[in-house]
Design a protein around this motif. Structure first.
Motif, PDB file in Angstrom:
ATOM      1  N   MET A   1       0.834  -1.172   0.000  1.00 49.80           N
ATOM      2  CA  MET A   1       0.000   0.000   0.000  1.00 49.80           C
ATOM      3  C   MET A   1       0.888   1.248   0.000  1.00 49.80           C
ATOM      4  N   ASN A   2       0.440   2.277  -0.673  1.00 56.44           N
ATOM      5  CA  ASN A   2       1.207   3.499  -0.796  1.00 56.44           C
ATOM      6  C   ASN A   2       0.906   4.424   0.384  1.00 56.44           C
ATOM      7  N   PHE A   3       1.796   4.432   1.390  1.00 57.12           N
ATOM      8  CA  PHE A   3       1.594   5.238   2.585  1.00 57.12           C
ATOM      9  C   PHE A   3       2.001   6.693   2.375  1.00 57.12           C
ATOM     10  N   ARG A   4       2.749   6.974   1.309  1.00 59.03           N
ATOM     11  CA  ARG A   4       3.242   8.333   1.087  1.00 59.03           C
ATOM     12  C   ARG A   4       2.099   9.329   0.905  1.00 59.03           C
ATOM     13  N   LYS A   5       1.022   8.894   0.255  1.00 64.10           N
ATOM     14  CA  LYS A   5      -0.085   9.828   0.046  1.00 64.10           C
ATOM     15  C   LYS A   5      -0.811  10.163   1.346  1.00 64.10           C
ATOM     16  N   TYR A   6      -0.645   9.346   2.383  1.00 55.76           N
ATOM     17  CA  TYR A   6      -1.222   9.645   3.694  1.00 55.76           C
ATOM     18  C   TYR A   6      -0.209  10.332   4.601  1.00 55.76           C
ATOM     19  N   LEU A   7       1.063  10.042   4.403  1.00 50.69           N
ATOM     20  CA  LEU A   7       2.104  10.546   5.287  1.00 50.69           C
ATOM     21  C   LEU A   7       2.261  12.064   5.205  1.00 50.69           C
ATOM     22  N   PRO A   9       0.020  14.562   4.268  1.00 49.96           N
ATOM     23  CA  PRO A   9      -1.032  15.320   4.975  1.00 49.96           C
ATOM     24  C   PRO A   9      -0.986  15.148   6.500  1.00 49.96           C
ATOM     25  N   ILE A  10      -0.673  13.951   6.965  1.00 47.51           N
ATOM     26  CA  ILE A  10      -0.571  13.729   8.416  1.00 47.51           C
ATOM     27  C   ILE A  10       0.586  14.545   8.989  1.00 47.51           C
ATOM     28  N   ALA A  11       1.706  14.622   8.277  1.00 46.90           N
ATOM     29  CA  ALA A  11       2.839  15.427   8.742  1.00 46.90           C
ATOM     30  C   ALA A  11       2.457  16.904   8.780  1.00 46.90           C
ATOM     31  N   GLY A  12       1.724  17.378   7.777  1.00 48.34           N
ATOM     32  CA  GLY A  12       1.279  18.768   7.770  1.00 48.34           C
ATOM     33  C   GLY A  12       0.365  19.080   8.942  1.00 48.34           C
ATOM     34  N   LEU A  16       0.948  21.578  12.196  1.00 50.12           N
ATOM     35  CA  LEU A  16      -0.012  22.597  12.609  1.00 50.12           C
ATOM     36  C   LEU A  16      -0.387  22.453  14.093  1.00 50.12           C
ATOM     37  N   VAL A  17      -0.597  21.226  14.546  1.00 52.05           N
ATOM     38  CA  VAL A  17      -0.928  20.990  15.953  1.00 52.05           C
ATOM     39  C   VAL A  17       0.247  21.385  16.843  1.00 52.05           C
ATOM     40  N   PHE A  18       1.453  21.003  16.432  1.00 53.07           N
ATOM     41  CA  PHE A  18       2.640  21.380  17.206  1.00 53.07           C
ATOM     42  C   PHE A  18       2.787  22.902  17.282  1.00 53.07           C
ATOM     43  N   VAL A  31       3.345  28.140  10.043  1.00 55.25           N
ATOM     44  CA  VAL A  31       3.343  26.799   9.440  1.00 55.25           C
ATOM     45  C   VAL A  31       2.403  26.758   8.240  1.00 55.25           C
ATOM     46  N   SER A  32       1.259  27.416   8.332  1.00 55.96           N
ATOM     47  CA  SER A  32       0.336  27.464   7.188  1.00 55.96           C
ATOM     48  C   SER A  32       0.993  28.149   5.995  1.00 55.96           C
ATOM     49  N   GLY A  33       1.716  29.221   6.250  1.00 54.13           N
ATOM     50  CA  GLY A  33       2.431  29.893   5.172  1.00 54.13           C
ATOM     51  C   GLY A  33       3.473  28.996   4.530  1.00 54.13           C
ATOM     52  N   ALA A  34       4.190  28.226   5.354  1.00 54.14           N
ATOM     53  CA  ALA A  34       5.197  27.295   4.820  1.00 54.14           C
ATOM     54  C   ALA A  34       4.539  26.192   3.993  1.00 54.14           C
ATOM     55  N   ILE A  35       3.403  25.685   4.451  1.00 57.08           N
ATOM     56  CA  ILE A  35       2.698  24.626   3.712  1.00 57.08           C
ATOM     57  C   ILE A  35       2.188  25.157   2.379  1.00 57.08           C
ATOM     58  N   VAL A  36       1.628  26.358   2.389  1.00 56.23           N
ATOM     59  CA  VAL A  36       1.144  26.960   1.135  1.00 56.23           C
ATOM     60  C   VAL A  36       2.307  27.193   0.176  1.00 56.23           C
ATOM     61  N   MET A  37       3.454  27.654   0.673  1.00 52.38           N
ATOM     62  CA  MET A  37       4.629  27.858  -0.178  1.00 52.38           C
ATOM     63  C   MET A  37       5.097  26.528  -0.782  1.00 52.38           C
TER      64      MET A  37
END
Length: 144
Positions: A1-7, A9-12, A16-18, A31-37
């Motif tokens: 199974m391809n876990f990368r497609k879940y990994l 978003p979970i890391a993002g 955000l929680v951290f 963090v939101s700015g970094a994710i958008v970039m």
């Protein structure tokens, strides 16, 4: 199974929680700015590859031998399209796994690349037989 497609978003979400726990709204904004970039950079690269590929014939590459030398197992289709600057000619029915793409050069050589779930699994280089090319009749009369 391809876990990368879940990994990713979970890391993002984990970041955000951290950020919320450590810095509150300021951390979430950073963090939101970094994710958008990050997302914009990947979108920009994808559009640049597709823009270059749109200006070339489907399945054409400058040198099939050089493409064969640069390919590595596990690279994705977008990486191969960036190398060839062309869309591959699909040889299998659409949406059927594994997918087989062909890139041909001006000399008649071609590379068949097999992709499984978007990742390069194997490829073969086929070169024309030089003896068969010399045996073809030419339009010019024989030299005296």
């Amino acid at each position: 199974m391809n876990f990368r497609k879940y990994l990713v978003p979970i890391a993002g979400l984990s970041l955000l929680v951290f950020a919320w726990n450590q810095y509150g709204w300021q951390g979430v904004a950073a963090v939101s700015g970094a994710i958008v970039m990050f997302l914009l950079l990947h979108f920009n690269r994808t559009m640049a590859v597709l823009r270059r590929a749109a200006n070339r014939p489907i399945g054409y590459v400058d040198s099939a031998v050089m493409l064969n030398a640069k390919l590595k197992p596990g690279v994705n289709l977008m990486h191969v399209m960036a190398l060839t600057r062309s869309l591959g000619e699909l040889k299998t029915p659409k949406d059927e796994q594994p997918e087989l793409y062909r890139w041909t050069d001006g000399g008649g050589s071609w590379v068949d690349a097999e992709f499984m779930d978007g990742k390069l699994r194997q490829w073969t280089l086929t070169r024309p037989d030089p003896a068969a090319a010399q045996a073809e009749p030419s339009d010019q009369p024989p030299a005296p």
